[in-house]
Design an enzyme around this catalytic site. Structure first.
Site, short mmCIF file in Angstrom:
data_model
loop_
_atom_site.label_atom_id
_atom_site.label_comp_id
_atom_site.label_asym_id
_atom_site.label_seq_id
_atom_site.Cartn_x
_atom_site.Cartn_y
_atom_site.Cartn_z
N MET A 1 0.50 -1.68 0.19
CA MET A 1 0.20 0.16 -0.10
C MET A 1 1.17 1.88 0.34
O MET A 1 2.32 1.39 0.24
CB MET A 1 -0.91 -0.58 1.00
CG MET A 1 -2.33 1.25 1.58
SD MET A 1 -3.35 1.34 -0.33
CE MET A 1 -4.01 2.69 0.13
N GLU A 2 0.45 2.35 -0.64
CA GLU A 2 1.39 3.07 -1.97
C GLU A 2 0.82 4.42 -0.18
O GLU A 2 1.63 5.57 -0.89
CB GLU A 2 1.04 3.69 -2.43
CG GLU A 2 -0.03 4.10 -3.27
CD GLU A 2 -1.49 3.50 -3.64
OE1 GLU A 2 -2.64 3.82 -3.96
OE2 GLU A 2 -0.84 1.69 -3.23
N HIS B 1 5.89 -0.63 -8.10
CA HIS B 1 4.60 0.20 -7.82
C HIS B 1 4.40 1.03 -7.08
O HIS B 1 3.66 2.62 -7.28
CB HIS B 1 3.72 -1.06 -8.28
CG HIS B 1 2.70 -0.85 -8.22
ND1 HIS B 1 2.23 0.16 -9.55
CD2 HIS B 1 1.47 -0.02 -7.40
CE1 HIS B 1 0.98 -0.34 -10.21
NE2 HIS B 1 0.03 0.02 -8.84
N GLU B 2 5.03 1.76 -5.68
CA GLU B 2 4.83 2.45 -4.39
C GLU B 2 5.22 3.23 -4.79
O GLU B 2 4.52 4.37 -4.80
CB GLU B 2 5.14 1.14 -3.56
CG GLU B 2 3.88 -0.40 -3.44
CD GLU B 2 2.33 0.00 -4.06
OE1 GLU B 2 1.49 0.33 -3.57
OE2 GLU B 2 2.19 -0.79 -4.13
N HIS C 1 3.41 5.38 -7.43
CA HIS C 1 2.48 5.98 -6.35
C HIS C 1 2.25 7.49 -6.22
O HIS C 1 1.68 8.17 -5.99
CB HIS C 1 1.54 4.84 -5.55
CG HIS C 1 0.43 4.35 -6.55
ND1 HIS C 1 -0.40 4.89 -6.99
CD2 HIS C 1 0.37 2.50 -6.05
CE1 HIS C 1 -1.46 3.25 -7.50
NE2 HIS C 1 -0.73 2.39 -6.83
N GLU D 1 -4.15 3.14 -10.93
CA GLU D 1 -3.85 1.89 -10.98
C GLU D 1 -2.82 2.04 -12.38
O GLU D 1 -1.89 1.28 -12.08
CB GLU D 1 -4.48 0.68 -10.78
CG GLU D 1 -4.72 0.83 -9.21
CD GLU D 1 -3.44 0.87 -7.79
OE1 GLU D 1 -2.51 0.68 -8.57
OE2 GLU D 1 -3.74 0.96 -7.13
#
Length: 562
Positions: free
Chosen positions: A173-174, A198-199, A202, A221
């Site tokens: 979770m970012e 990926h985070e 974000h 996303e």
């Protein structure tokens, strides 16, 4: 009376009970088994149970918090500033930039830290910290620098990571300044790399610029997935990025077969009905179909670097605000007036409106030929094992899986899963060839092999399924196996394992598995229980489906890296 635009203050005094945002863990549910642990998970609309708020991504605000904790408990929050008054046991936090409510996060437990870069540190339980350091020291700064070169300055100050116990309900979770990641992923290096990058992405797409409505979650996303792959291309090369993309797109098409091409959740602009938890919309379409649309936009520019320039301008224009799809698309066409003149938004079959509102697969997918050096061997090996008549000697000798990347191996195993049940001769030879090798590989690989074992009722390797589930406490590595076990003839085997291991599972996960086990299936056929069971009696559950608690079950169909 208040005058227009006159500031005023409202004080709300409140007490909150247990709610879906707050996860309390007894010491036994941590790795160290020493101290209790608590974390929050606000995505999508859970933080309304944590504190009074406008729980919508359309509203952003700064926040401050004061947290009192017992001695020996470290408290962290997703904030740009923090301090600790040791004599009072009080932590104070302040987030100076406006964020939506779902990005307010707290964690407290037996956590220690180590710096891994000039603006990054990892937090973990003491027994996990050395592993976390060895996996991430030095490279997080490399990713941040690559991201900044593409999309502009990192605006949040610090980028810290905290590794949470296996009860954490998603992969990552970012939360700004403090990414949450499940500790279980530490053993799978390539998945860890992708999840952290990926985070990182974000920080620009989702945190700085946010989707104004959960019906357009792809704005966060899809863009973050595109940015993640631009960062991995810069740092690890195009072949690796294409391999990871091929693996994810395979998963997208697999999910599409399960849901059906006409399913409305496959739209990018999905309709959220009143009373529906937006987390129900967390699926691979949000990520991968969204990514394909963003990739298509980048291809219209002719050069991804031109699209990078646009995204930098987009971030600068909208940072600390929330947007809708039309904001992105209008900005895109205004940034590239020549494309606007060509009416690219109305190109037959690829209309922007169709991208957003058509069900089914992406209208176009990326060219992954730059990854052929990594994907072609996977395709070759899969054909060797699935072409009749089977030449097991040729198949077994063609590739040394121990020299493959993780994403190559999981892509191969996923394709075998898609083809299951396989002929008995094939599954028997696969086990003889690979089973012992796979035992020493990471959990992302092992769970896929064990799913193949279960879907093919291959009893000689079922003891490995038991051993795996006896040592797993996370949703991502338990739910898929229990679902497969209960779909076939092995439900009683699943019941026995659950009976033996349920006390080591978080209550939310326990209830999710109970729901899977208690679904009204036909009476179980008789099976050779001596091959798969122990003397422990099978647990009897009611036929009634357990009620899902805390909304957690809505995430079980996809390992979410939010």
């Amino acid at each position: 009376a208040l005058q227009p635009h006159q500031p005023f203050q409202i004080i709300v005094r409140y007490t909150t009970a247990d709610g879906p945002a707050i996860w309390w863990l007894d010491p036994e549910l941590t790795y160290g088994n020493a101290k209790p642990f608590v974390f929050t998970q606000g995505h999508s609309v859970c933080n309304r149970s944590f504190f009074p708020c406008f729980d919508t991504p359309a509203v952003k605000c700064t926040y401050s918090a004061t947290v009192k904790a017992p001695a020996g408990i470290q408290v962290l929050m997703s904030a740009t500033q923090s301090s600790y008054l040791e004599e009072e046991g009080v932590y104070q936090f302040y987030m100076e930039y406006p964020v939506p409510a779902y990005l307010v996060a707290l964690v407290a437990g037996d956590l220690i830290h180590a710096d891994i870069g000039p603006r990054s540190r990892v937090w973990a339980e003491p027994c996990l910290l050395p592993t976390a350091i060895s996996k991430l020291s030095g490279i997080v700064e490399r990713w941040l620098t690559a991201a900044e070169s593409l999309y502009g300055p990192y605006i949040w100050g610090r980028y810290d990571i905290v590794f949470l116990p296996p009860s954490f309900p998603i992969v990552a979770m970012e939360n700004p300044c403090l990414t949450f990641i499940i500790s279980s992923i530490l053993e799978s290096d390539e998945f860890l790399i992708i999840d952290v990058i990926h985070e990182v992405a974000h920080s620009w797409f989702g945190n700085a610029v946010t989707n104004a409505t959960w019906e357009e979650m792809w704005l966060s996303e899809g863009l973050a997935t595109y940015a993640q792959r631009r960062i991995t291309t810069e740092t690890y090369g195009a072949a690796f990025t294409c391999l990871e993309t091929a693996f994810r797109l395979d998963a997208l098409h697999r999910q599409m077969k399960l849901l059906g091409e006409d399913n409305p959740v496959s739209k990018l602009q999905v309709k959220l009905e009143p009373g529906v938890n937006p987390s129900n919309l967390m699926n691979l379409f949000t990520y991968e179909k969204g990514y394909c649309f963003v990739y298509y936009l980048s291809q219209l520019c002719g050069d991804p670097r031109h699209f990078d320039s646009f995204l930098r301008a987009y971030i600068e224009k909208y940072k600390f605000t929330s947007v809708v799809a039309q904001d992105l698309l209008d900005s895109f066409l205004n940034f590239f007036p020549e494309l606007k003149e060509q009416c690219v938004e109305s190109k037959a079959g690829l209309e922007f409106e169709r991208w957003l509102n058509a069900t089914g697969p992406p209208l176009a997918e990326p060219d992954l030929s730059q990854g052929s050096s990594l994907t072609r061997p996977v395709e070759t090996l899969f054909k060797l094992w699935t072409t009749e008549p089977l030449d097991s000697v040729a198949a077994a000798s063609s590739v040394d899986l121990t020299k493959w990347r993780t994403f190559q191996t999981v892509l191969f195993l996923d394709r075998l899963l898609d083809g299951s049940p396989l002929p008995h001769e094939v599954i028997k030879k696969l086990s003889e060839c690979y089973s012992s090798q796979l035992d020493s590989m990471n959990a992302e690989i092992r769970i896929r092999w064990l799913q193949i074992v279960v879907r093919n009722d291959y009893y000689p390797d079922l003891y490995k399924v038991r051993r795996f589930l006896e040592n797993q406490m996370s949703r991502m590595y338990t739910i898929p196996l229990y679902e497969d076990l209960c779909t076939g003839t092995l439900k009683s085997f699943a019941l026995e394992i659950f009976y033996q291991t349920q006390n080591q599972l978080h209550p939310n996960l326990r209830k999710t598995i109970q729901q899977i086990l208690s679904q009204g299936l036909n009476p179980l056929p008789a099976i050779d229980t001596t091959a798969v069971t122990t003397d422990t009696p099978a647990m009897v559950l009611e036929d009634k489906v357990s009620e899902a608690t805390n909304g957690a079950i809505s995430l079980r169909d996809v390992n979410v890296s939010a």
